[in-house]
Scaffold this motif. Structure first.
Motif, PDB file in Angstrom:
ATOM      1  N   SER A 271       0.840  -1.302  -0.026  1.00  0.00           N
ATOM      2  CA  SER A 271       0.136   0.045  -0.100  1.00  0.00           C
ATOM      3  C   SER A 271       0.742   1.224   0.025  1.00  0.00           C
ATOM      4  O   SER A 271       0.262   2.362  -0.250  1.00  0.00           O
ATOM      5  N   ASP A 272       2.066   1.038   0.185  1.00  0.00           N
ATOM      6  CA  ASP A 272       3.128   2.516   0.353  1.00  0.00           C
ATOM      7  C   ASP A 272       3.222   2.866  -1.174  1.00  0.00           C
ATOM      8  O   ASP A 272       3.561   4.072  -1.278  1.00  0.00           O
ATOM      9  N   VAL A 273       2.816   1.991  -2.048  1.00  0.00           N
ATOM     10  CA  VAL A 273       3.218   2.332  -3.499  1.00  0.00           C
ATOM     11  C   VAL A 273       2.143   3.866  -3.657  1.00  0.00           C
ATOM     12  O   VAL A 273       2.800   4.858  -4.593  1.00  0.00           O
ATOM     13  N   TYR A 274       1.021   4.196  -3.100  1.00  0.00           N
ATOM     14  CA  TYR A 274       0.481   5.303  -3.322  1.00  0.00           C
ATOM     15  C   TYR A 274       1.190   6.522  -2.825  1.00  0.00           C
ATOM     16  O   TYR A 274       1.266   7.542  -3.384  1.00  0.00           O
ATOM     17  N   TYR A 275       1.969   6.396  -1.776  1.00  0.00           N
ATOM     18  CA  TYR A 275       2.410   7.635  -1.248  1.00  0.00           C
ATOM     19  C   TYR A 275       3.901   7.666  -1.994  1.00  0.00           C
ATOM     20  O   TYR A 275       4.195   9.005  -2.293  1.00  0.00           O
ATOM     21  N   LYS A 276       4.618   6.651  -2.817  1.00  0.00           N
ATOM     22  CA  LYS A 276       5.570   7.090  -3.470  1.00  0.00           C
ATOM     23  C   LYS A 276       5.261   7.762  -4.656  1.00  0.00           C
ATOM     24  O   LYS A 276       5.784   8.533  -5.278  1.00  0.00           O
ATOM     25  N   ASN A 277       3.813   7.465  -5.145  1.00  0.00           N
ATOM     26  CA  ASN A 277       3.444   8.002  -6.430  1.00  0.00           C
ATOM     27  C   ASN A 277       3.182   9.415  -6.177  1.00  0.00           C
ATOM     28  O   ASN A 277       3.267  10.133  -7.170  1.00  0.00           O
ATOM     29  N   ALA A 278       2.477   9.760  -5.019  1.00  0.00           N
ATOM     30  CA  ALA A 278       2.157  10.898  -4.838  1.00  0.00           C
ATOM     31  C   ALA A 278       3.353  11.947  -4.766  1.00  0.00           C
ATOM     32  O   ALA A 278       3.333  13.148  -5.168  1.00  0.00           O
ATOM     33  N   SER A 279       4.321  11.366  -3.941  1.00  0.00           N
ATOM     34  CA  SER A 279       5.680  12.122  -3.632  1.00  0.00           C
ATOM     35  C   SER A 279       6.265  12.814  -4.878  1.00  0.00           C
ATOM     36  O   SER A 279       6.866  13.523  -4.708  1.00  0.00           O
ATOM     37  N   GLU A 280       5.955  11.994  -6.075  1.00  0.00           N
ATOM     38  CA  GLU A 280       6.878  12.115  -7.281  1.00  0.00           C
ATOM     39  C   GLU A 280       6.410  13.583  -7.791  1.00  0.00           C
ATOM     40  O   GLU A 280       7.626  14.283  -8.411  1.00  0.00           O
ATOM     41  N   SER A 281       5.345  14.200  -7.552  1.00  0.00           N
ATOM     42  CA  SER A 281       5.031  15.648  -7.953  1.00  0.00           C
ATOM     43  C   SER A 281       5.365  16.562  -7.259  1.00  0.00           C
ATOM     44  O   SER A 281       4.743  17.748  -7.259  1.00  0.00           O
ATOM     45  N   PHE A 282       5.879  16.451  -5.952  1.00  0.00           N
ATOM     46  CA  PHE A 282       6.136  17.203  -4.819  1.00  0.00           C
ATOM     47  C   PHE A 282       7.643  17.481  -4.593  1.00  0.00           C
ATOM     48  O   PHE A 282       8.121  17.398  -3.747  1.00  0.00           O
ATOM     49  N   GLN A 283       8.534  17.579  -5.645  1.00  0.00           N
ATOM     50  CA  GLN A 283       9.964  17.435  -5.724  1.00  0.00           C
ATOM     51  C   GLN A 283      10.535  18.962  -5.011  1.00  0.00           C
ATOM     52  O   GLN A 283      11.591  18.952  -4.294  1.00  0.00           O
ATOM     53  N   ASN A 284       9.602  19.697  -4.863  1.00  0.00           N
ATOM     54  CA  ASN A 284      10.213  21.160  -4.455  1.00  0.00           C
ATOM     55  C   ASN A 284       9.371  21.367  -2.891  1.00  0.00           C
ATOM     56  O   ASN A 284       9.339  22.414  -2.461  1.00  0.00           O
ATOM     57  N   SER A 285       8.766  20.348  -2.411  1.00  0.00           N
ATOM     58  CA  SER A 285       8.045  20.401  -1.072  1.00  0.00           C
ATOM     59  C   SER A 285       8.946  19.507   0.019  1.00  0.00           C
ATOM     60  O   SER A 285       9.550  18.653  -0.501  1.00  0.00           O
ATOM     61  N   SER A 286       8.914  19.826   1.041  1.00  0.00           N
ATOM     62  CA  SER A 286       9.312  19.223   2.278  1.00  0.00           C
ATOM     63  C   SER A 286       8.443  17.722   2.200  1.00  0.00           C
ATOM     64  O   SER A 286       7.267  17.768   2.934  1.00  0.00           O
ATOM     65  N   LEU A 287       9.319  16.645   2.016  1.00  0.00           N
ATOM     66  CA  LEU A 287       8.546  15.395   2.041  1.00  0.00           C
ATOM     67  C   LEU A 287       8.528  14.824   3.754  1.00  0.00           C
ATOM     68  O   LEU A 287       9.723  14.854   3.881  1.00  0.00           O
ATOM     69  N   LEU A 288       7.541  14.728   4.261  1.00  0.00           N
ATOM     70  CA  LEU A 288       7.608  14.080   5.904  1.00  0.00           C
ATOM     71  C   LEU A 288       6.927  12.876   5.958  1.00  0.00           C
ATOM     72  O   LEU A 288       5.905  12.290   5.222  1.00  0.00           O
ATOM     73  N   TYR A 289       7.390  12.141   6.879  1.00  0.00           N
ATOM     74  CA  TYR A 289       6.477  10.595   7.125  1.00  0.00           C
ATOM     75  C   TYR A 289       6.480  10.633   8.853  1.00  0.00           C
ATOM     76  O   TYR A 289       7.194  11.438   9.604  1.00  0.00           O
ATOM     77  N   TYR A 290       5.666   9.787   9.241  1.00  0.00           N
ATOM     78  CA  TYR A 290       5.407   9.649  10.647  1.00  0.00           C
ATOM     79  C   TYR A 290       4.777   8.619  11.333  1.00  0.00           C
ATOM     80  O   TYR A 290       5.124   8.393  12.620  1.00  0.00           O
ATOM     81  N   LYS A 291       4.554   7.481  10.647  1.00  0.00           N
ATOM     82  CA  LYS A 291       4.090   6.544  11.218  1.00  0.00           C
ATOM     83  C   LYS A 291       5.227   5.345  11.956  1.00  0.00           C
ATOM     84  O   LYS A 291       4.977   4.510  12.619  1.00  0.00           O
ATOM     85  N   HIS A 292       6.513   5.899  11.805  1.00  0.00           N
ATOM     86  CA  HIS A 292       7.750   5.285  12.477  1.00  0.00           C
ATOM     87  C   HIS A 292       7.685   5.825  13.731  1.00  0.00           C
ATOM     88  O   HIS A 292       8.519   5.361  14.836  1.00  0.00           O
ATOM     89  N   LEU A 293       7.154   6.817  14.056  1.00  0.00           N
ATOM     90  CA  LEU A 293       6.596   7.518  15.471  1.00  0.00           C
ATOM     91  C   LEU A 293       5.700   6.974  16.055  1.00  0.00           C
ATOM     92  O   LEU A 293       5.696   6.884  17.301  1.00  0.00           O
ATOM     93  N   SER A 294       4.514   6.730  15.295  1.00  0.00           N
ATOM     94  CA  SER A 294       3.153   6.559  16.001  1.00  0.00           C
ATOM     95  C   SER A 294       2.675   5.003  15.848  1.00  0.00           C
ATOM     96  O   SER A 294       1.852   4.654  16.543  1.00  0.00           O
ATOM     97  N   GLY A 295       3.351   4.647  14.605  1.00  0.00           N
ATOM     98  CA  GLY A 295       2.770   2.999  14.575  1.00  0.00           C
ATOM     99  C   GLY A 295       1.610   3.302  13.363  1.00  0.00           C
ATOM    100  O   GLY A 295       1.089   4.502  13.274  1.00  0.00           O
ATOM    101  N   GLU A 296       0.862   2.296  13.026  1.00  0.00           N
ATOM    102  CA  GLU A 296      -0.073   2.335  11.870  1.00  0.00           C
ATOM    103  C   GLU A 296      -1.592   1.756  13.023  1.00  0.00           C
ATOM    104  O   GLU A 296      -1.264   0.873  13.658  1.00  0.00           O
ATOM    105  N   PHE A 297      -2.433   2.693  12.827  1.00  0.00           N
ATOM    106  CA  PHE A 297      -3.702   2.094  13.194  1.00  0.00           C
ATOM    107  C   PHE A 297      -4.770   3.138  12.741  1.00  0.00           C
ATOM    108  O   PHE A 297      -4.569   4.175  11.875  1.00  0.00           O
ATOM    109  N   ASN A 298      -6.263   2.962  13.023  1.00  0.00           N
ATOM    110  CA  ASN A 298      -7.112   3.353  12.328  1.00  0.00           C
ATOM    111  C   ASN A 298      -7.254   5.113  12.160  1.00  0.00           C
ATOM    112  O   ASN A 298      -7.536   5.600  11.189  1.00  0.00           O
ATOM    113  N   THR A 299      -6.865   5.530  13.493  1.00  0.00           N
ATOM    114  CA  THR A 299      -7.031   7.025  13.392  1.00  0.00           C
ATOM    115  C   THR A 299      -5.310   7.595  13.514  1.00  0.00           C
ATOM    116  O   THR A 299      -5.248   8.552  14.449  1.00  0.00           O
ATOM    117  N   ALA A 300      -4.324   6.852  12.997  1.00  0.00           N
ATOM    118  CA  ALA A 300      -3.011   7.530  13.011  1.00  0.00           C
ATOM    119  C   ALA A 300      -2.838   8.877  12.518  1.00  0.00           C
ATOM    120  O   ALA A 300      -2.097   9.475  12.724  1.00  0.00           O
TER     121      ALA A 300
END
Length: 353
Positions: A271-300
């Protein structure tokens, strides 16, 4: 059209997010299957007699909502809206266990009454003696987004001036066992997890509660303006960029206007392929992630919204969240993109207040 502001934010998570200086103590975790929330001393917030009868998710939500209301300077909101994916799972399991062990006879109704998903919003309302609009959304990973969308509409329609919005999910032993059996949770042999370039399925599961006060007026404590929210249940991979671009165009923005894009990389290769696809068109933005800090769950996404609020207010991005090296002098617009297992895609646009 009137604006809607996020005037306070509180969060209980697997990080020490109740601490004022939590930015300095953020620790990623990639080597265990399940992450437990750091719980506060509930005696400081809830009378012990009441606390004993509350499930973990109710207690976490009660504390988070108390902190959010205190920060916003509000004693009683006009409405309470909570989003949850699994609700009061612990009491649900206790009730079902009683049903099996007692052959469906001589059952006490307590666990059943406390197991319903709207127990959280109900308990918060009882504690505050709030008799206003009270609603619970159970929409898997977009539960918080539906709650915020409802709150935004309530405020814009003049039905409420201040709305308490929360999200919460807890873990239970039996549910975690089932998640391991169907490979929703990563196998121990596939740990440590590589969140950004995973080659294996499954996630590290977390839990937590977050609360926000949304209001029609900007205050000294305001974090962000809630510009817009969009939710779609299913999305083809090749439609991801169009989905985001159409959302931004609706708000008179382009990809270049987004200073930071927060993506929900979970370490699930499928399912992470969606995020990789989305990030490709934001080369000039700061790209961030967070689930390595929170874990995955329904309301992450409650954790990511909380982090986005602090990034906008402090104008500082924690190094541990960064995917690329793009730096912005000021962070004005943040876009949050999340889904769970490739379903229930949501976009939230926040602007510096």
């Amino acid at each position: 059209m009137s604006a809607v502001y996020i005037n306070s934010a509180a969060c209980i998570s697997v990080q020490d997010t109740l601490n004022e200086n939590f930015f300095d103590t953020l620790k990623p975790e990639n080597s265990v299957q399940i992450l437990k929330a750091i719980e506060p001393n509930y005696k400081e917030f809830i009378p012990p007699a009441m606390s004993r009868r509350m499930s973990k998710t109710v207690k976490m939500s009660s504390v988070a909502s108390t902190k959010a209301l205190q920060e916003a300077g509000i004693e009683k909101p006009d409405a309470i809206i909570v989003g949850t994916g699994m609700g009061c799972s612990q009491d649900s399991e206790k009730f079902l266990k009683n049903v099996l062990e007692n052959n469906e006879e001589f059952l006490t109704p307590t666990f059943f009454i406390q197991s319903t998903h709207n127990t959280v919003s109900g308990q918060i309302a009882l504690g505050l003696q709030c008799h206003g609009y009270n609603f619970t959304y159970v929409n898997c990973s977009s539960s918080l987004e539906f709650s915020m969308l409802d709150a935004k509409l309530q405020i814009l329609d003049g039905e409420a001036d201040n709305v308490l919005v929360g999200s919460t999910d807890e873990q239970t032993d039996r549910t975690m066992e089932l998640y391991k059996l169907n490979n929703s949770i990563k196998k121990e042999g596939n740990l440590p997890a590589d969140y950004l370039n995973s080659k294996t399925e499954g996630v590290i599961w977390g839990e937590g509660s977050s609360s926000f006060v949304l209001g029609k007026d900007k205050t000294v404590s305001s974090y962000a303006e809630l510009k817009d929210i969009q939710i779609i249940n299913t999305l083809e991979l090749n439609e991801t960029q169009k989905f985001i671009e159409a959302f931004l165009a609706k708000n008179n923005l382009t990809n270049q206007d987004i200073d930071a894009l927060i993506l929900g990389f979970s370490g699930d290769s499928e399912s992470d392929v969606y995020y990789k696809n989305a990030s490709e068109s934001f080369q000039n933005s700061s790209l961030l992630y967070y689930k390595h800090l929170s874990g995955e769950f329904n309301t992450a996404s409650g954790f990511s919204t909380f982090m986005a609020c602090h990034i906008l207010k402090n104008q500082e991005i924690p190094e541990v969240m960064k995917i690329n090296d793009v730096k912005k002098e000021t962070v004005k617009n943040i876009l949050l993109y999340n889904h769970l297992g490739g379903n229930d895609h949501s976009l939230v646009l926040l602007e510096k207040a």
